[in-house]
Design a protein around this motif. Structure first.
Motif, short mmCIF file in Angstrom:
data_model
loop_
_atom_site.label_atom_id
_atom_site.label_comp_id
_atom_site.label_asym_id
_atom_site.label_seq_id
_atom_site.Cartn_x
_atom_site.Cartn_y
_atom_site.Cartn_z
N ARG A 157 0.98 -1.27 -0.01
CA ARG A 157 -0.08 0.13 -0.04
C ARG A 157 0.97 1.25 0.01
NH1 ARG A 157 -5.34 -0.87 2.20
NH2 ARG A 157 -5.66 1.58 1.57
N SER A 158 0.37 2.43 -0.44
CA SER A 158 1.15 3.61 -0.58
C SER A 158 -0.07 4.64 0.04
CB SER A 158 1.54 3.81 -2.01
OG SER A 158 2.26 5.09 -1.94
N PHE A 159 -0.07 4.91 1.35
CA PHE A 159 -1.13 5.49 1.90
C PHE A 159 -1.05 6.98 1.51
CE2 PHE A 159 -0.87 1.87 4.66
CZ PHE A 159 -2.25 1.43 4.59
N GLU A 160 0.31 7.61 1.50
CA GLU A 160 0.32 8.85 1.01
C GLU A 160 -0.15 9.28 -0.33
OE1 GLU A 160 4.18 10.47 3.07
OE2 GLU A 160 4.03 11.19 1.10
N LEU A 161 0.24 8.55 -1.39
CA LEU A 161 -0.07 8.54 -2.72
C LEU A 161 -1.48 8.36 -2.60
CD1 LEU A 161 0.71 8.84 -5.60
CD2 LEU A 161 1.11 6.43 -5.77
N GLU A 162 -2.16 7.27 -2.09
CA GLU A 162 -3.64 7.01 -2.47
C GLU A 162 -4.46 8.20 -1.79
OE1 GLU A 162 -4.18 3.38 -0.13
OE2 GLU A 162 -2.61 2.41 -1.57
N GLU A 163 -3.72 8.86 -0.66
CA GLU A 163 -4.84 9.94 -0.18
C GLU A 163 -4.73 10.99 -0.99
OE1 GLU A 163 -6.95 9.98 2.40
OE2 GLU A 163 -6.45 7.75 2.28
N LEU A 164 -3.57 11.40 -1.61
CA LEU A 164 -3.40 12.54 -2.26
C LEU A 164 -4.18 12.45 -3.64
CD1 LEU A 164 -1.14 14.76 -2.23
CD2 LEU A 164 -0.12 13.70 -4.31
N LEU A 165 -4.17 11.19 -4.13
CA LEU A 165 -5.14 11.19 -5.42
C LEU A 165 -6.59 11.20 -5.18
CD1 LEU A 165 -3.27 7.65 -6.95
CD2 LEU A 165 -3.24 10.07 -7.90
N LYS A 166 -6.91 10.60 -3.91
CA LYS A 166 -8.29 10.78 -3.48
C LYS A 166 -8.84 12.17 -3.43
CE LYS A 166 -9.69 8.17 -0.07
NZ LYS A 166 -10.12 7.25 0.85
#
Ligand code: UTP
Length: 290
Positions: free
Chosen positions: A69-78
């Protein structure tokens, strides 16, 4: 299907791609926008393997990170409303259960397979060498598993190569028992020109038997000071402790372990992509006119 684990030996040094492989795993080189490894992992999943074992070595951390998982990237994209890309990131990290085992020294492909024993012992398992990228209607590993399910035993992927290329591959001595299916009696790793027993070469897909582990464990180093997988499969074929089958796979193969093969794969895949096709044609037309 009866085979639900797939082993990926990815601990090789990738010297043919130095210097880029000094710090980057060869399997992370892109084929257009996806790393080489993802083609193999998708093939394993589409062949019914739910569990994946990667045998890694030094400079391979990017492989673990890619499937994490890449939480930072996922949150940013969301937060930026890029939902398609967010979904894609989640899909990559959920693709399968992936376990990582370390091969501490690059002692050869056979040794890398042996490193997977604690996870794969006692059952038949698939092996994918991700450098060989296959584009096919039915996943090539699935073509092999189907033969294993029907006939039992060990199965390898075969390709008919030209006689002048036999010295680059493991070549089988075999008998065709039905169209595209061979019973293998013997095999030779990289035979000298003019001495190959056939033109059928083993390519990077296998269904292996748990019988392979004690054979590999007792094996001395072969060609190049490495523990060779071909030597162990040969032992099963020659002694006949179980049948070894070869399946002439249906599909297109790209040898992404060489610069030439990797570049060809990128060009071919770009030509298959409508938005990229013209880039290739424009360059070729301009260079031809020069
Ligand atoms: P290759 O023969 O392509 O070797 O390995 P390599 O090290 O990857 O690349 P070059 O030849 O130096 O450029 C075939 C497969 O076996 C794995 C590799 O990662 C590749 O998937 N392998 C090889 C191991 O996992 N461990 C080894 O000790 C050797």
């Amino acid at each position: 299907m009866s085979v639900n684990k797939c082993l990926f030996p990815v601990a090789g040094l990738g010297t043919r791609f130095l210097p880029v492989t000094k710090e980057l795993a060869k399997e992370m080189l892109p084929l257009v926008n996806k790393p080489i490894i993802s083609y193999g992992v998708e093939e394993a999943r589409n062949s019914g393997c739910e569990s994946i074992v990667m045998v890694t070595g030094r400079a391979k951390k990017s492989l673990e990170d890619y499937f994490d998982r890449s939480f930072e990237l996922e949150e940013l994209l969301k937060s930026r409303g890029k939902n398609d890309l967010y979904e894609l990131m989640i899909k990559i990290s959920n693709i399968a259960e992936i376990l990582f085992v370390r091969q501490r020294e690059p002692l050869g492909l056979g040794h890398a397979v042996l490193c997977g024993e604690p996870i794969c012992h006692g059952e038949y398992f698939g092996v994918i060498l991700p450098d060989d990228v296959f584009i096919s209607d039915e996943p090539v590993l699935s073509q092999l598993i189907k033969i294993h399910d029907r006939l039992g035993g060990t199965v390898v992927a075969l390709e008919e190569v030209s006689p002048e290329d036999t010295s680059r591959y493991g070549i089988v001595q075999s008998e065709e028992v039905e169209p595209g299916v061979h019973r293998i009696f013997d095999m030779v790793e990289k035979p000298k020109p003019g001495t190959a027993p056939s033109n059928y070469a083993i390519m990077g897909r296998y269904v292996l038997s748990p019988l392979i582990f004690p054979i590999l464990a007792g094996q001395n180093t072969g060609a190049g000071g490495e523990i060779q997988l071909t030597d162990a499969i040969k032992k099963i074929a020659v002694t006949g402790i179980e049948p070894v089958w070869g399946v002439v796979y249906k599909g297109r193969r790209f040898d992404c372990g060489t610069q030439k093969g990797w570049l060809s794969a990128n060009v071919e895949l770009a030509l298959d992509t409508p938005e990229l096709r013209d880039v290739i044609y424009e360059i070729v037309d301009r260079r031809r006119a020069e």
